[in-house]
Design a protein around this motif. Structure first.
Motif, short mmCIF file in Angstrom:
data_model
loop_
_atom_site.label_atom_id
_atom_site.label_comp_id
_atom_site.label_asym_id
_atom_site.label_seq_id
_atom_site.Cartn_x
_atom_site.Cartn_y
_atom_site.Cartn_z
N GLY A 135 0.79 -1.24 0.00
CA GLY A 135 0.00 0.00 0.00
C GLY A 135 0.82 1.28 0.00
N LEU A 136 1.89 1.31 0.79
CA LEU A 136 2.67 2.53 0.91
C LEU A 136 3.31 2.91 -0.43
CD1 LEU A 136 5.07 3.49 3.73
CD2 LEU A 136 6.05 3.05 1.50
N LEU A 139 0.57 3.86 -3.03
CA LEU A 139 0.05 5.20 -2.75
C LEU A 139 0.95 6.26 -3.39
CD1 LEU A 139 -2.21 6.68 -1.01
CD2 LEU A 139 -0.36 7.15 0.60
N ASP A 287 6.82 -5.63 4.54
CA ASP A 287 5.72 -4.71 4.58
C ASP A 287 5.31 -4.58 6.04
OD1 ASP A 287 3.43 -3.49 2.79
OD2 ASP A 287 2.44 -4.52 4.44
N ASP A 335 6.51 8.15 5.18
CA ASP A 335 6.92 7.41 6.37
C ASP A 335 8.28 7.90 6.87
OD1 ASP A 335 5.22 4.96 7.56
OD2 ASP A 335 7.27 4.94 8.31
N HIS A 337 11.23 6.54 6.56
CA HIS A 337 12.44 6.13 5.82
C HIS A 337 13.33 7.29 5.38
CE1 HIS A 337 9.23 2.94 4.64
NE2 HIS A 337 9.66 2.73 5.86
N HIS A 373 2.27 5.91 8.35
CA HIS A 373 1.43 4.90 7.70
C HIS A 373 1.10 3.70 8.57
CE1 HIS A 373 1.68 6.53 3.55
NE2 HIS A 373 2.85 6.99 3.98
N THR A 374 1.50 3.72 9.81
CA THR A 374 1.23 2.54 10.64
C THR A 374 1.38 2.85 12.12
OG1 THR A 374 1.75 0.20 10.96
CG2 THR A 374 3.61 1.64 10.60
N VAL A 451 -3.34 8.61 7.62
CA VAL A 451 -3.83 8.34 6.27
C VAL A 451 -5.31 7.93 6.20
CG1 VAL A 451 -1.57 7.88 5.25
CG2 VAL A 451 -2.78 6.02 6.42
N ASN A 481 -6.39 8.56 2.50
CA ASN A 481 -5.81 8.08 1.24
C ASN A 481 -6.82 8.07 0.10
OD1 ASN A 481 -3.51 5.52 2.56
ND2 ASN A 481 -3.30 7.72 2.30
N TYR A 571 -1.95 -9.34 11.01
CA TYR A 571 -2.92 -8.30 11.36
C TYR A 571 -3.99 -8.15 10.28
CZ TYR A 571 -1.49 -4.32 8.37
OH TYR A 571 -1.28 -3.49 7.31
N GLU A 673 -5.06 -1.57 10.59
CA GLU A 673 -4.84 -1.19 9.18
C GLU A 673 -5.00 0.32 9.09
OE1 GLU A 673 -3.26 -1.95 6.43
OE2 GLU A 673 -4.54 -3.61 5.79
N ALA A 674 -3.90 1.02 8.81
CA ALA A 674 -3.96 2.48 8.85
C ALA A 674 -5.06 3.01 7.94
CB ALA A 674 -2.60 3.05 8.47
N SER A 675 -5.08 2.55 6.72
CA SER A 675 -6.13 2.99 5.80
C SER A 675 -6.64 1.83 4.96
CB SER A 675 -5.61 4.10 4.88
OG SER A 675 -6.45 4.27 3.76
N GLY A 676 -5.69 1.22 4.20
CA GLY A 676 -6.11 0.31 3.15
C GLY A 676 -6.44 1.16 1.93
N THR A 677 -6.07 0.69 0.76
CA THR A 677 -6.45 1.41 -0.46
C THR A 677 -7.11 0.47 -1.46
OG1 THR A 677 -4.12 1.16 -1.07
CG2 THR A 677 -4.84 3.35 -0.37
C1 8GP Z 1 0.47 0.95 4.73
C2 8GP Z 1 -0.73 0.65 5.60
O1 8GP Z 1 -0.58 -0.62 6.19
C3 8GP Z 1 -2.00 0.70 4.78
O2 8GP Z 1 -3.11 0.56 5.61
C4 8GP Z 1 -2.08 2.04 4.05
O3 8GP Z 1 -3.19 2.05 3.18
C5 8GP Z 1 -0.81 2.25 3.23
O4 8GP Z 1 0.31 2.20 4.09
C6 8GP Z 1 -0.80 3.61 2.55
O5 8GP Z 1 -0.99 4.64 3.46
N1 8GP Z 1 1.63 1.02 5.58
C7 8GP Z 1 2.79 0.50 5.26
O6 8GP Z 1 2.96 -0.13 4.24
C8 8GP Z 1 3.86 0.74 6.21
O7 8GP Z 1 3.63 1.37 7.21
N2 8GP Z 1 5.05 0.26 5.87
C9 8GP Z 1 6.26 0.42 6.58
C10 8GP Z 1 6.67 1.75 7.04
C11 8GP Z 1 6.34 0.59 7.99
#
Ligand code: 8GP
Length: 833
Positions: A135-136, A139, A287, A335, A337, A373-374, A451, A481, A571, A673-677
């Motif tokens: 997802g990240l 996005l 992930d 994020d 990184h 994102h989490t 998000v 998102n 999760y 789940e922060a958002s899910g897309t």
């Molecule tokens: C993802 C979330 O799990 C997802 O719900 C969301 O839709 C997506 O980000 C876009 O915002 N988060 C990650 O992939 C994530 O946090 N990855 C690593 C940095 C820890």
């Protein structure tokens, strides 16, 4: 270097401007020219790959002229630019998208057909650009599409991994990872061998007095060179073509060390080169999990330092004062990184440009925004102080200074809360000491966003609670998102897109998704419903063919297609889904043949990669495959239930799967789940969803209405108490789930031992993800799905209604919110094509 052509000679350049093709004949000429010259082939040896290459090159030429003009215009107007820093860009295929965005797909289709090719076959030759996990990364790719479409001056910065996310094969029911070497021929990138940056690692810091000022100097260590590769990003229905700049690492100073070579040390000179190239060699395949590998930190600094050097170089061309930097530059951290960018900019300003600390820090904090994102603790980045010290000695000093000034402020503001300093310190006083990257990102940014609404509320009340007290609530915001409707509707589902266009006044909905609301007037239109249902069926036929071709299993497209495709993670609860599938199987087995006849046929489709080191996720894949192996050949069951695991889920497969789903599963433990897309992608393609009250599911429910979604499960506010009760109270397992476990333990689906840890996690280890607590309501929600699906007329009406209310979830809306609330940037008006 001044390489600009002098005024008198520019006339010749203007006379010879390149004109792009506009019609079929022009397109064909370009394809033939590329086949015969660029590829050095001919009509006697032109296969589909050559046709793909030549078509891509024809479109690439077109894009690059737009790209040049866009860059010239942006430089000339000298307005504020956005820089999106992301370690992942999950782009998928480029050709189809380029054809649609430029608006010449029909021309290409006719031209290719005259030249002897079917456009669909040509498109399929392209290897996905898979520089992301899930997802990240996707996005980030949707955001690039929206930024260009909305004409924002924006660049993406990332790493040019030689290996993207691994390819997944399923062998004997187990995941096997195969490297994804994707760069053999990539027509979409432009190597810029003239755009390079030397990146320093290791070394030592000393104090020197220069012009009476005491300055810190970072010297010694080793140098690795960053080389830029540019990927043009076309907007839809606009000539704006933005840039994605990916950095590749190589040994500085050329091919290899000649001195070593001449002295007979050939091997070590090559080894040095290889070591340098390792930095951008491979995407870490995790992930929502951070493993803290040294090479990962090297990747981060390499990419961040090269990108900042580039951004600063561009800013300096305008000869403005430093304090204007935040008026010209907005940098978004995808994020944590890229968090070292905060430290690197502060270093450039104080050590190289000689600004006072406070002035520099004001510039830095006004420039950056940070997206979280989490909330999963295992995904929050921390680096050992010792490692940072060794790799980036000057940066560690700056981090300590940032922390010192920050904590001094906190101490003043909260003199009575002694524990506060320990809790919020950027340095965690553990063994070993760790740098908390999320805290550094918050302290160094002017805005922090989550998000989706629930997620943004959760970060304010849990992991970042103290920072809300310190900075006030306004520093924290939400940007829910979104997804680009160009790729996720128009490109993935052309027939549905066309049907929608016929009822929404043409294609305008692709750039103003709220226009979908016009569909609601047609919900009762019989003809419209019929066409809608036919398109869904055709998409299911296409997926059924893919299933047959790849797994050998024949599925009936008239069955209800139930899909869960996403990274495999506890999760996200694929285990809950497969336990539910076993429960359904046992119920069917217990029925008489008469009773069975009344049941609704279903295909349960799973797909997704497990991180190579994530053992439990791999066991989940194995269980799905083991259940499929038993159920799919059970003659009592026949079409009533099929269980499919689709190999190697990626962006291009998602484009085929989303349009073919009736119901899709977004069933994470509430609050995880922060958002899910993909939830948005499935609904936009006329499928309904079953889900928990988590992430963007909540906002989707608000938009589409409770009667058009199947919600179940405990709420996020109750999760903590339930977990507590599991551990300290008595923990009883749902009786139906218990039967499922017993069946697995009987060996019905292969060696029970393979799945004992998965069962023990629920029975004996506290059921952290609440699988048992949610099982009953999950099964009941699926019964409601079955009932609703039986009434096809109502079902289609629900789907149409849901689509008509999805306007909010376009990534265009996200980008506008970021632009206004966080970046303070304006689009540049341009001509259309
Ligand atoms: C993802 C979330 O799990 C997802 O719900 C969301 O839709 C997506 O980000 C876009 O915002 N988060 C990650 O992939 C994530 O946090 N990855 C690593 C940095 C820890």
């Amino acid at each position: 270097v001044e390489a600009s052509i002098p005024e008198p000679q520019r006339e010749a350049w203007k006379r010879n401007q390149i004109t792009s093709f506009v019609d079929k004949d022009g397109f064909e000429q370009e394809v033939v020219r590329h086949v015969e010259t660029t590829l050095a082939r001919s009509m006697f040896n032109c296969d589909e790959i050559a046709a793909y290459s030549a078509t891509s090159l024809a479109f690439r030429d077109r894009l690059i002229t737009h790209w040049n003009k866009t860059q010239q215009r942006q430089t000339y107007r000298d307005t504020k630019r956005v820089y999106y820093l992301s370690l992942e860009f999950l782009m998928g295929r480029a050709l189809d998208n380029a054809m649609l965005n430029v608006g010449l797909k029909d021309i290409a289709k006719d031209g290719l057909s005259e030249l002897g090719f079917r456009i669909e076959d040509v498109i399929k030759q392209e290897h996905d650009a898979a520089l992301g996990n899930g997802g990240l990364g996707r996005l980030a790719a949707c955001f690039l599409d929206s930024l260009a479409t909305l004409n924002y001056p924006a660049w993406g910065y990332g790493l040019r991994y030689r290996y993207g996310i691994f390819k997944q094969e399923i062998i004997d029911g187990y995941q096997v990872e195969v490297p994804d070497y994707w760069l053999d021929f990539n027509p979409w990138e432009f190597p810029r061998h003239d755009v390079t940056v030397d990146i320093q690692f290791f070394g030592q810091v000393s104090k020197k007095t220069i012009d009476g000022k005491s300055m810190c100097m970072w010297e010694g260590g080793e140098i690795v060179q960053a080389v830029a590769y540019d990927v043009p990003i076309p907007g839809y229905d606009t000539s704006t073509t933005n840039n994605l700049r990916l950095w590749s690492s190589k040994a500085s100073g050329g091919e290899f060390d000649f001195q070593k070579f001449n002295s007979g040390d050939y091997e070590s000179s090559v080894a040095e080169q290889q070591r340098a190239e390792t930095i951008s060699a491979v995407l870490y395949p995790n992930d929502n999990l951070e493993r803290g590998k040294e090479l990962r930190l090297k990747q981060q600094y390499f990419w961040v330092a090269a990108s900042l050097y580039d951004i600063v170089r561009r800013f300096k061309k305008s000869k403005r004062q430093w304090k204007e930097f935040p008026d010209q530059v907005a940098i978004q951290l995808n994020d944590t990184h890229p968090t070292l960018a905060i430290v690197e900019l502060q270093r450039i300003l104080i050590d190289i440009e000689g600004l006072p600390w406070d002035d520099a820090w004001e510039i830095v904090t006004s420039t950056f925004g940070y997206t979280n994102h989490t909330v999963l603790p295992e995904a929050l980045e921390k680096w050992p102080v010792g490692l940072v010290q060794h790799l980036l000695p000057r940066h560690l000093q700056i981090i300590y200074d940032i922390n010192l000034y920050f904590l001094q402020g906190v101490e003043k503001a909260f003199p009575d809360d002694r524990d506060m300093l320990r809790r919020v310190s950027i340095i965690e006083e553990s063994q070993p000491k760790m740098v908390r990257m999320a805290f550094l990102a918050i302290v160094g940014s002017h805005k922090v966003n989550g998000v989706a609404e629930l997620h943004s509320d959760l970060i304010k009340t849990t992991i970042f609670k103290d920072f809300v007290k310190i900075y006030g609530v306004d520093k924290f915001t939400n940007v829910t998102n979104g997804i680009t409707p160009r790729r996720w509707l128009h490109q993935a589902n052309p027939r549905l897109s066309e049907l929608i266009a016929s009822r929404c006044g043409g294609n305008a909905f692709l750039t103003d998704l709220t226009l979908l609301s016009q569909l609601e007037r047609h919900v009762d239109d019989k003809q419209f419903r019929k066409e809608w249902a036919e398109i869904k069926y055709a998409n299911k036929v296409r997926l059924a063919k893919h299933i047959k071709d790849t797994t050998g299993v024949v599925v009936n497209p008239a069955s209800l297609f139930d899909v869960q495709v996403k990274r495999i993670h506890e999760y996200k609860r694929q285990q809950l889904n497969v336990f539910g599938v076993i429960h359904r199987y046992l119920s069917l087995k217990a029925m008489t043949p008469e009773q069975r006849k009344k049941q609704l046929p279903r295909v349960s489709i799973f797909g997704g990669k497990a991180a190579p080191g994530y053992w439990m996720a791999k066991q989940i894949i194995h269980l799905v495959n083991s259940v499929g192996a038993v159920v799919n050949k059970d003659e009592d069951i026949g079409d009533l239930l099929k269980v499919i695991f689709l190999e190697d889920y990626n962006v291009s497969k998602a484009e085929m799967i989303c349009p073919a789903s009736d119901i899709s599963e977004h069933i994470s433990t509430a609050g995880t789940e922060a958002s899910g897309t993909s939830n948005m992608k499935f609904v936009l393609n006329g499928g309904l969803i079953i889900g928990t009250c988590d992430g963007a599911n909540i906002e989707i429910t608000r938009e589409v209405g409770e009667s058009n979604i199947f919600l179940f499960g405990n709420l996020s506010e109750d999760v903590e108490d339930l977990r507590h009760a599991h551990t300290y109270g008595s923990h009883t397992i749902d009786p139906d789930l218990d039967k499922v476990f017993n069946e697995i333990e009987k060996g019905t689906f292969g060696t029970p031992h393979d799945f004992s840890a998965m069962i023990a996690a629920v029975r004996h280890h506290g059921d952290y993800y609440l699988v048992s607590d949610d099982f009953r309501s999950y099964i009941e929600a699926h019964q409601l799905v079955d009932e609703a699906y039986r009434n096809q007329d109502d079902w289609i009406a629900k789907c149409i209604t849901a689509v008509s209310r999805m306007g909010f979830f376009t990534s265009d809306r996200c980008i506008e919110e970021y632009a206004e609330e966080i970046w303070n940037v304006e689009p540049l008006a341009v001509d259309r094509h």
